[in-house]
Design a protein around this motif. Structure first.
Motif, short mmCIF file in Angstrom:
data_model
loop_
_atom_site.label_atom_id
_atom_site.label_comp_id
_atom_site.label_asym_id
_atom_site.label_seq_id
_atom_site.Cartn_x
_atom_site.Cartn_y
_atom_site.Cartn_z
N VAL A 164 -6.41 -45.41 -31.27
CA VAL A 164 -5.30 -46.61 -31.71
C VAL A 164 -6.19 -47.79 -31.97
O VAL A 164 -7.31 -48.20 -31.21
CB VAL A 164 -4.64 -46.91 -30.38
N ILE A 165 -5.68 -48.36 -33.21
CA ILE A 165 -6.59 -49.34 -33.83
C ILE A 165 -5.63 -50.69 -33.85
O ILE A 165 -4.38 -50.56 -34.27
CB ILE A 165 -7.14 -49.14 -35.31
N LEU B 73 -15.33 -42.23 -38.41
CA LEU B 73 -16.49 -41.58 -37.79
C LEU B 73 -16.11 -39.80 -37.94
O LEU B 73 -16.76 -38.97 -38.34
CB LEU B 73 -16.80 -41.76 -36.60
N HIS B 74 -14.87 -39.55 -37.62
CA HIS B 74 -14.43 -38.12 -37.40
C HIS B 74 -12.98 -38.05 -38.05
O HIS B 74 -12.44 -38.83 -38.32
CB HIS B 74 -14.19 -37.65 -36.01
N PRO B 75 -12.64 -36.68 -38.91
CA PRO B 75 -11.46 -36.68 -39.47
C PRO B 75 -10.12 -36.72 -38.38
O PRO B 75 -10.44 -36.48 -37.21
CB PRO B 75 -11.60 -35.20 -39.86
N ILE B 76 -9.35 -37.09 -39.07
CA ILE B 76 -7.99 -37.22 -38.37
C ILE B 76 -6.73 -36.59 -38.95
O ILE B 76 -6.96 -35.99 -40.26
CB ILE B 76 -7.50 -38.76 -38.27
N VAL B 77 -5.76 -36.22 -38.35
CA VAL B 77 -4.51 -35.52 -38.94
C VAL B 77 -3.60 -36.34 -39.52
O VAL B 77 -3.08 -37.33 -38.79
CB VAL B 77 -3.81 -34.69 -37.79
N VAL B 78 -3.63 -36.45 -40.70
CA VAL B 78 -2.54 -37.77 -41.13
C VAL B 78 -1.26 -37.54 -40.95
O VAL B 78 -0.66 -38.44 -40.73
CB VAL B 78 -2.67 -37.75 -43.01
N ASP B 79 -0.75 -36.30 -40.98
CA ASP B 79 0.75 -36.19 -40.83
C ASP B 79 1.22 -36.70 -39.29
O ASP B 79 2.53 -36.81 -39.24
CB ASP B 79 1.10 -34.69 -40.90
N ARG B 80 0.21 -36.59 -38.41
CA ARG B 80 0.71 -36.98 -37.03
C ARG B 80 0.12 -38.39 -36.66
O ARG B 80 0.22 -38.90 -35.55
CB ARG B 80 0.07 -36.10 -36.12
N SER B 81 -0.25 -39.16 -37.75
CA SER B 81 -0.89 -40.67 -37.65
C SER B 81 0.40 -41.42 -37.95
O SER B 81 1.16 -41.16 -39.00
CB SER B 81 -1.92 -40.97 -38.47
N SER B 82 0.44 -42.67 -37.42
CA SER B 82 1.47 -43.62 -37.84
C SER B 82 0.96 -45.01 -37.71
O SER B 82 -0.11 -45.35 -37.14
CB SER B 82 2.77 -43.60 -36.81
N HIS B 83 1.69 -46.08 -37.90
CA HIS B 83 1.67 -47.37 -37.79
C HIS B 83 2.55 -48.25 -37.42
O HIS B 83 3.90 -47.78 -37.95
CB HIS B 83 0.73 -48.08 -39.02
N VAL C 183 -0.68 -55.46 -35.69
CA VAL C 183 -0.35 -54.11 -36.55
C VAL C 183 -0.95 -53.12 -35.52
O VAL C 183 -2.28 -53.06 -35.57
CB VAL C 183 -0.57 -53.94 -37.82
N GLU C 184 -0.43 -52.02 -35.00
CA GLU C 184 -0.87 -50.98 -34.09
C GLU C 184 -1.13 -49.86 -35.06
O GLU C 184 -0.07 -49.25 -35.45
CB GLU C 184 -0.16 -50.62 -33.04
N ILE C 185 -2.23 -49.27 -35.31
CA ILE C 185 -2.43 -47.88 -36.13
C ILE C 185 -2.86 -46.96 -35.10
O ILE C 185 -3.77 -47.21 -34.55
CB ILE C 185 -3.48 -48.11 -37.23
N THR C 186 -2.08 -45.81 -35.19
CA THR C 186 -2.31 -44.61 -34.26
C THR C 186 -2.89 -43.44 -35.11
O THR C 186 -1.86 -42.79 -35.96
CB THR C 186 -1.02 -44.23 -33.37
N LEU C 187 -3.98 -42.76 -34.97
CA LEU C 187 -4.56 -41.76 -35.62
C LEU C 187 -4.58 -40.74 -34.50
O LEU C 187 -5.18 -40.75 -33.71
CB LEU C 187 -5.81 -42.30 -36.16
N ASP D 138 -9.59 -54.30 -32.99
CA ASP D 138 -9.97 -53.74 -31.93
C ASP D 138 -9.67 -52.26 -31.93
O ASP D 138 -8.65 -52.00 -32.49
CB ASP D 138 -9.89 -54.30 -30.52
N TRP D 139 -10.35 -51.26 -30.91
CA TRP D 139 -9.80 -50.07 -30.99
C TRP D 139 -9.96 -49.14 -29.58
O TRP D 139 -10.96 -49.77 -29.02
CB TRP D 139 -10.31 -49.09 -32.15
N TYR D 140 -9.31 -48.44 -29.26
CA TYR D 140 -9.61 -47.39 -28.02
C TYR D 140 -9.08 -46.14 -28.36
O TYR D 140 -8.46 -45.76 -29.39
CB TYR D 140 -8.93 -47.97 -26.88
N GLN D 141 -9.44 -45.08 -27.48
CA GLN D 141 -9.24 -43.88 -27.78
C GLN D 141 -8.94 -43.05 -26.50
O GLN D 141 -8.95 -43.51 -25.38
CB GLN D 141 -10.47 -42.88 -28.51
N SER D 142 -7.95 -42.04 -26.66
CA SER D 142 -7.91 -40.95 -25.58
C SER D 142 -8.40 -39.60 -26.17
O SER D 142 -8.91 -39.54 -27.23
CB SER D 142 -6.25 -40.97 -25.40
N GLU D 143 -7.71 -38.70 -25.47
CA GLU D 143 -8.45 -37.32 -25.77
C GLU D 143 -7.85 -36.82 -27.18
O GLU D 143 -8.40 -35.87 -28.00
CB GLU D 143 -8.19 -36.14 -24.83
N THR D 144 -6.70 -37.38 -27.58
CA THR D 144 -5.65 -36.91 -28.54
C THR D 144 -5.58 -37.90 -29.83
O THR D 144 -5.14 -37.55 -30.85
CB THR D 144 -4.42 -36.40 -28.15
N LYS D 145 -5.84 -39.12 -29.49
CA LYS D 145 -5.65 -40.08 -30.53
C LYS D 145 -6.61 -41.18 -30.43
O LYS D 145 -7.35 -41.49 -29.48
CB LYS D 145 -4.22 -40.74 -30.29
#
Length: 180
Positions: free
Chosen positions: A15-16, A51-61, A68-72, A6-13
């Motif tokens: 979360v899967i 759907l849209h590009p993300i910043v890999v360096d600021r993403s984590s899991h 497992v929580e993946i934050t993009l 499942d996933w949700y989003q905020s203005e900046t990230k």
């Protein structure tokens, strides 16, 4: 076997949340790319074309006991309509890139010119002159128009740069300052 998520989003990230009990014991691995997430864990696999590009360096899991929580980190603050690209969207983007945009813009400008009448046609003409002019001509147009209260529009920077542009009201009218 695919994984449930499942996933949700905020203005900046974004979360899967991937449902997976004992992820660490199942040797989970997450690979995050600018527009793709790939997760594996002992016979399980999840591939997401974002759907849209993300910043890999600021993403984590991070692994928890049941998930497992993946934050993009979003590249832009755009609201995502969905998490993944659809096959049709990928094809549409490829088709769009093949278009000659210069030709499309000139066709659109021609249509706009035909449809415009009266004051709209005049504004259209000024926009066209301004957008296709050099920076000096644009400065001259801005300075003359603003200093004259909209009564003068000059494209000659050599003339306009020397002194303040005076107000020249239309014939048959007189100029009065509003506070006098």
């Amino acid at each position: 076997m695919s994984l449930r998520f499942d996933w949700y989003q905020s203005e900046t990230k974004v979360v899967i949340t991937v449902l997976l009990k004992g992820a660490i014991e199942k040797n989970y691995n997450v690979k995050i790319e600018p527009q793709k997430v790939h997760m594996t864990a002992d016979g399980h696999e999840l591939i997401l074309n974002l759907l849209h590009p993300i910043v890999v360096d600021r993403s984590s899991h991070k692994a928890f006991s049941t998930k497992v929580e993946i934050t993009l980190a979003k590249e832009t603050g755009v609201r995502w309509e969905s998490l993944e690209q659809k096959a049709e969207v990928v094809k549409e983007v490829a088709i769009r890139q093949a278009k000659n945009w210069d030709r499309l813009v000139s066709e659109e400008e021609k249509l706009d010119e035909k449809e415009a009448k009266g004051e709209a046609a005049l504004n259209q003409l000024f926009k066209k002159i301004y957008s296709s002019s050099s920076p000096e001509v644009q400065k001259a147009m801005n300075k003359s128009f603003s200093e004259s209260g909209g009564t003068v529009l000059s494209t000659n920077w050599n003339e306009v740069s020397k002194e303040k542009v005076t107000v020249k009201p239309p014939e048959g009218t007189e100029f009065r300052q509003w506070d006098k």
